[in-house]
Design an enzyme around this catalytic site. Structure first.
Site, PDB file in Angstrom:
ATOM      1  N   ASP A 114      10.406   9.431  16.306  1.00 49.40           N
ATOM      2  CA  ASP A 114      10.363  10.352  17.434  1.00 49.40           C
ATOM      3  C   ASP A 114      11.026   9.733  18.656  1.00 49.40           C
ATOM      4  O   ASP A 114      11.795  10.379  19.373  1.00 49.40           O
ATOM      5  CB  ASP A 114       8.923  10.758  17.747  1.00 49.40           C
ATOM      6  CG  ASP A 114       7.972   9.560  17.878  1.00 49.40           C
ATOM      7  OD1 ASP A 114       8.352   8.430  17.502  1.00 49.40           O
ATOM      8  OD2 ASP A 114       6.838   9.759  18.357  1.00 49.40           O
ATOM      9  N   TYR A 306      17.979   2.001  -1.156  1.00 51.02           N
ATOM     10  CA  TYR A 306      18.969   1.751  -0.111  1.00 51.02           C
ATOM     11  C   TYR A 306      19.722   0.439  -0.365  1.00 51.02           C
ATOM     12  O   TYR A 306      19.169  -0.509  -0.926  1.00 51.02           O
ATOM     13  CB  TYR A 306      18.285   1.657   1.251  1.00 51.02           C
ATOM     14  CG  TYR A 306      17.530   2.894   1.660  1.00 51.02           C
ATOM     15  CD1 TYR A 306      17.831   4.142   1.119  1.00 51.02           C
ATOM     16  CD2 TYR A 306      16.511   2.820   2.600  1.00 51.02           C
ATOM     17  CE1 TYR A 306      17.140   5.269   1.503  1.00 51.02           C
ATOM     18  CE2 TYR A 306      15.803   3.950   3.000  1.00 51.02           C
ATOM     19  CZ  TYR A 306      16.120   5.169   2.436  1.00 51.02           C
ATOM     20  OH  TYR A 306      15.429   6.284   2.817  1.00 51.02           O
ATOM     21  N   GLU A 383       6.197   3.551  26.068  1.00 51.96           N
ATOM     22  CA  GLU A 383       7.267   4.533  26.228  1.00 51.96           C
ATOM     23  C   GLU A 383       8.288   4.135  27.294  1.00 51.96           C
ATOM     24  O   GLU A 383       9.445   4.576  27.234  1.00 51.96           O
ATOM     25  CB  GLU A 383       6.674   5.907  26.564  1.00 51.96           C
ATOM     26  CG  GLU A 383       5.869   6.505  25.424  1.00 51.96           C
ATOM     27  CD  GLU A 383       5.228   7.824  25.805  1.00 51.96           C
ATOM     28  OE1 GLU A 383       5.303   8.779  25.006  1.00 51.96           O
ATOM     29  OE2 GLU A 383       4.660   7.915  26.914  1.00 51.96           O
TER      30      GLU A 383
END
Length: 407
Positions: A114, A306, A383
């Site tokens: 996010d 991967y 954040e």
């Protein structure tokens, strides 16, 4: 700090409030896998009105947004740089207690995607504001399906990186177990290849009181596990290592029944194509021959994961220089050794020189060593660090467009 880096740190700070709001909106409605329509819609809305060309993936809900700068817009041969942000979540029940915690059962942004996609939106806004000054093209790659779904590979197969073929690529990944704002990476292998292992050991079932009338695959499966670990320890060099973990053994139905079949699951991690090939061949050989020695058969299926995430040394030099300009004392740390986790940005780096770096998001006053790690139901981030992430994206893009990396 020189003027360009100062400019981008200021731009990151200016974008922070909107980027935090976007990150929280994405966090509250996480989506898993290759198809993340709500997340894509939020990102597209946040980019609306910017001078970007949008090209959608045909096999996922991912997309690229292309910014053609002063030179690129004029159709000359200016350079192109790709910046990636992933957007998918994990199938986990969130336990953070945040006001914006997941509202979707068994889905959580526990790996920071996010914040990755929100930071990329902030970088797109900042770079678009200086479009006329950019001597080339920036490709913003918004990608779902990183968590085991090969999203980057699908987007490459859809031709999305060939629309404006990059000269270099960069991705940033948060880490709650590194000091806030510290950028950490290394040249060469950063993360491992990831292969999934599937073994089926077949014998002949029967009554557990008369095992001599059966061919019991359970002890054979146990012996195979021991032999596989011996193979890795004795035939794979520690200087180019492999990690093998058998994580599940399933067989039998009752206390008095010898099963006819046992299945095993595991994972193989390596740091080079050579060791990957050698380890795969060895695991098959060992399993088949140990089973044969006991009158059983072993079938081995390896699902390719991967590739190795391989960082270009020139790209690492660029990122390190930028990080140290922002914070000379605590802005950068060279990772001493690769980590054995995997990352599908490796598909991009297999096509284009570039690098991935980690950025610490341990909240002020917390202990990075004991914070809930990535893929934990209580993982949280500082954040405020996203402002620095925006600046790193922008400064890397500008450095490549102005002559860095390609030789």
């Amino acid at each position: 700090m020189n003027a360009p880096v100062t400019r981008w740190t200021a731009a990151g700070a200016a974008e922070l409030a909107d980027v935090v709001a976007l990150r929280r909106a994405i966090h509250a409605e996480p989506e898993v896998g290759l198809h993340c329509p709500k997340t894509t819609a939020k990102l597209r809305a946040a980019l609306d009105g910017l001078p970007l060309e949008i090209h959608e993936s045909t096999s996922t809900t991912g997309f690229v947004a292309i910014l053609r700068g002063g030179s690129g817009a004029k159709g000359d041969n200016g350079r192109t740089v790709l910046l990636r942000g992933d957007m998918d979540a994990l199938p986990m029940q969130e336990e953070t207690g945040l006001d914006f915690a997941s509202t979707i059962p068994n889905a959580m942004h526990a790996c920071g995607h996010d914040s990755h996609s929100a930071m990329l939106v902030g970088a797109a806004r900042a770079l678009c504001a200086r479009r006329d000054e950019l001597p080339g093209t920036v490709v913003f790659m918004f990608q779902p399906g990183e968590e085991g779904y090969h999203g980057a590979r699908f987007m490459i197969e859809d031709g999305l990186i060939d629309i404006a073929r990059p000269d270099a690529a960069f991705a940033l990944h948060i880490s709650p177990n590194m000091p806030s704002g510290m950028v950490v990476s290394r040249a060469g292998p950063l993360l491992a290849s990831t292969d999934s292992l599937n073994f089926t050991v077949k014998g002949r079932g029967g009554h557990a009181a008369m095992p001599h009338d059966c061919v019991d695959p359970l002890p054979v499966a146990c012996e195979i596990v021991t032999a596989l670990n011996s193979f890795v320890a004795r035939q794979i060099p520690v200087t180019d290592p492999a990690v093998l973990s058998i994580t599940k053994i399933t067989g039998g139905s009752a206390y008095n029944i010898v099963p006819g079949e046992v299945t095993m699951l595991g994972t193989l991690r390596t740091l080079s194509p050579q060791t990957r090939e050698k380890a795969r061949a060895g695991l098959i050989r060992v399993a088949e021959h140990v089973a044969l020695a006991h009158g059983c058969t072993a079938e081995v299926r390896i699902d390719e994961g991967y590739p190795v995430t391989m960082n270009d040394a020139r790209a690492i030099d660029l990122v390190r220089g930028i990080a140290e300009e922002i914070d000379a004392e605590n802005g950068w740390r060279t990772m001493p050794a690769p980590m054995m986790g995997g990352e599908d940005f490796s598909y991009v780096l297999r096509e284009v020189p570039g690098c991935m770096a980690f950025i610490g998001v341990a909240a002020e006053g917390s202990d990075p060593d004991t914070n809930p790690p990535l893929h934990n139901t209580k993982m949280t981030i500082d954040e405020a660090v996203m402002a620095k992430g925006i600046a790193l994206h922008c400064a890397f893009a500008e450095a490549v467009l102005e002559g860095g990396l390609p030789q």
